[in-house]
Design a protein around this motif. Structure first.
Motif, PDB file in Angstrom:
ATOM      1  N   ARG A  67       0.824  -1.210   0.000  1.00 45.07           N
ATOM      2  CA  ARG A  67       0.000   0.000   0.000  1.00 45.07           C
ATOM      3  C   ARG A  67       0.863   1.267   0.000  1.00 45.07           C
ATOM      4  O   ARG A  67       0.623   2.195  -0.759  1.00 45.07           O
ATOM      5  CB  ARG A  67      -0.926  -0.013   1.227  1.00 45.07           C
ATOM      6  N   ASP A 100       0.532   3.991  -2.992  1.00 48.57           N
ATOM      7  CA  ASP A 100      -0.158   5.260  -2.726  1.00 48.57           C
ATOM      8  C   ASP A 100       0.788   6.454  -2.824  1.00 48.57           C
ATOM      9  O   ASP A 100       0.380   7.555  -3.198  1.00 48.57           O
ATOM     10  CB  ASP A 100      -0.822   5.230  -1.348  1.00 48.57           C
ATOM     11  N   GLY A 131      -5.327   5.911  -1.257  1.00 51.13           N
ATOM     12  CA  GLY A 131      -6.485   5.073  -1.559  1.00 51.13           C
ATOM     13  C   GLY A 131      -6.378   4.288  -2.858  1.00 51.13           C
ATOM     14  O   GLY A 131      -7.203   3.416  -3.133  1.00 51.13           O
ATOM     15  N   ASP A 134      -5.874   0.262  -2.360  1.00 51.78           N
ATOM     16  CA  ASP A 134      -7.065  -0.511  -1.973  1.00 51.78           C
ATOM     17  C   ASP A 134      -8.043  -0.653  -3.134  1.00 51.78           C
ATOM     18  O   ASP A 134      -8.622  -1.724  -3.349  1.00 51.78           O
ATOM     19  CB  ASP A 134      -7.751   0.142  -0.774  1.00 51.78           C
ATOM     20  N   LYS A 135      -8.223   0.423  -3.898  1.00 56.08           N
ATOM     21  CA  LYS A 135      -9.133   0.365  -5.057  1.00 56.08           C
ATOM     22  C   LYS A 135      -8.568  -0.566  -6.134  1.00 56.08           C
ATOM     23  O   LYS A 135      -9.321  -1.286  -6.800  1.00 56.08           O
ATOM     24  CB  LYS A 135      -9.340   1.768  -5.642  1.00 56.08           C
ATOM     25  N   LYS A 157      -9.172  -4.179  -5.075  1.00 58.42           N
ATOM     26  CA  LYS A 157     -10.587  -4.525  -5.271  1.00 58.42           C
ATOM     27  C   LYS A 157     -10.871  -4.786  -6.753  1.00 58.42           C
ATOM     28  O   LYS A 157     -11.545  -5.753  -7.114  1.00 58.42           O
ATOM     29  CB  LYS A 157     -11.456  -3.368  -4.751  1.00 58.42           C
TER      30      LYS A 157
END
Length: 353
Positions: free
Chosen positions: A171, A175, A181, A184-185, A188
């Motif tokens: 992460r 980022d 963010g 995480d997107k 997903k």
């Protein structure tokens, strides 16, 4: 690298102008002879002029608009960029797709999915029966808005080969380069692509990831990095993908801005020149690719497009596309080309040597 929120163009930066970038790349350590120009370097191995071979890949940039403002972006893309390919230009591209010998269609941006005619174009282009139909996705677009949530299914329906940017399997590093963010997107989105069959062992739905370094250094060994990415993404998130492409950052646009601001420009150019590999020159992407800009002009590659260095041919626009005239043309070069010929080489498909 601090994540920008506006494009260089919106900031009014000098480096938003291609002539300013080319000035930097042509002067200083290259003008005073400290480092050889790219032309001088490839002349040493009798590879100048660099010649185009048979056309295999049509790379079409459908617009510079993007939902992200990434630190290294050579397109200087972002939400504030309004350059978008019209349906009229897309129709001209479709004519070429139907009549060309190219076997690969590569749609890029910005976030290509943000072009209002993107889906129409994909549907029409899919009918042309191209062997490998690539869409370069930043992944987060799939989660950016409800209207994009069905993209994995849409890609599957048209057998699109998804090539996705993924700076790192952690992460923090992702980022830092892409914005809060984003990691995480992206995770997903990858899970949703996996859910419809993308990237799974034995699946024909191709899902490849693209890595590029976050700082002023060259990428590591592509196959070793692929193993690390596969292990970490599987263990932490149950994610599968096919291949990892390691791409060298070219010293243009936002990455050039970063190099200058961090006082790394000269060191980075030294690294590229020292890592020069004549074997990589033979397979650089400009030799088998035509890059088409949002307004239909033709370039040897996506990087030349951003530097506004058009093809050296009478056929300069999609409306007058002539494959015979383009084959065998002299490729337009400058010092940024060292980025594609350093180490194992670099192209939109990863290493070349």
């Amino acid at each position: 690298m601090a994540t920008a929120t506006k494009s260089l163009k919106k900031q009014g930066s000098d480096l938003a102008q291609s002539n300013k970038q080319l000035e930097i790349l042509s002067n200083g350590i290259f003008k005073n002879g400290e480092l050889p120009t790219f032309k001088a370097k490839i002349s040493e191995t009798n590879q100048f002029p660099l010649k185009a071979k048979k056309l295999e890949i049509l790379q079409i940039n459908v617009g510079y608009m993007c939902n992200q403002v990434c630190d290294h972006c050579h397109v200087d893309a972002g939400p504030d960029r309004k350059e978008i390919m019209t349906r009229e230009t897309m129709k001209q591209c479709l004519e070429v797709i139907k009549n060309t010998g190219a076997h690969t269609l590569d749609l890029t941006g910005g976030a290509p999915e943000m072009n209002p005619d993107f889906r129409w174009f994909v549907e029409e282009a899919a009918k042309a029966g191209i062997k490998d139909f690539i869409v370069r996705s930043n992944l987060t677009i799939i989660r950016a808005n409800k209207k994009y949530y069905d993209l994995p299914e849409f890609f599957k329906k048209h057998n699109v080969h998804v090539v996705s940017s993924m700076p790192h399997w952690t992460r923090g590093k992702t980022d830092k380069q892409r914005g809060d963010g984003v990691f995480d997107k992206s995770i997903k989105a990858l899970q949703e692509l996996n859910a419809v069959g993308y990237g799974m062992p034995g699946s024909d739905l191709r899902l490849d990831l693209v890595y590029n370094p976050s700082g002023a250094f060259l990428p590591g060994d592509q196959s070793a990095m692929e193993k690390d990415f596969k292990k970490a993404l599987m263990e932490d998130f149950g994610i599968e993908f096919h291949n990892l492409f390691a791409i060298t950052n070219l010293p243009i646009a936002r990455f050039l801005d970063f190099l200058i601001a961090s006082e790394n420009y000269e060191d980075y150019m030294y690294s590229l020149v020292e890592a020069y590999n004549p074997a990589a020159v033979a397979n650089v992407m400009c030799t088998n690719t035509i890059s088409i800009s949002w307004d239909g002009y033709l370039f040897d590659c996506d990087f030349n497009q951003m530097l506004e260095l058009p093809v050296n041919s009478k056929s300069k626009h999609i409306s007058e596309f002539n494959e015979e005239l383009l084959e065998g043309r002299n490729i337009v070069i400058s010092q940024h080309c060292y980025g594609c010929t350093a180490g194992a080489g670099s192209s939109c498909q990863g290493v070349v040597a």
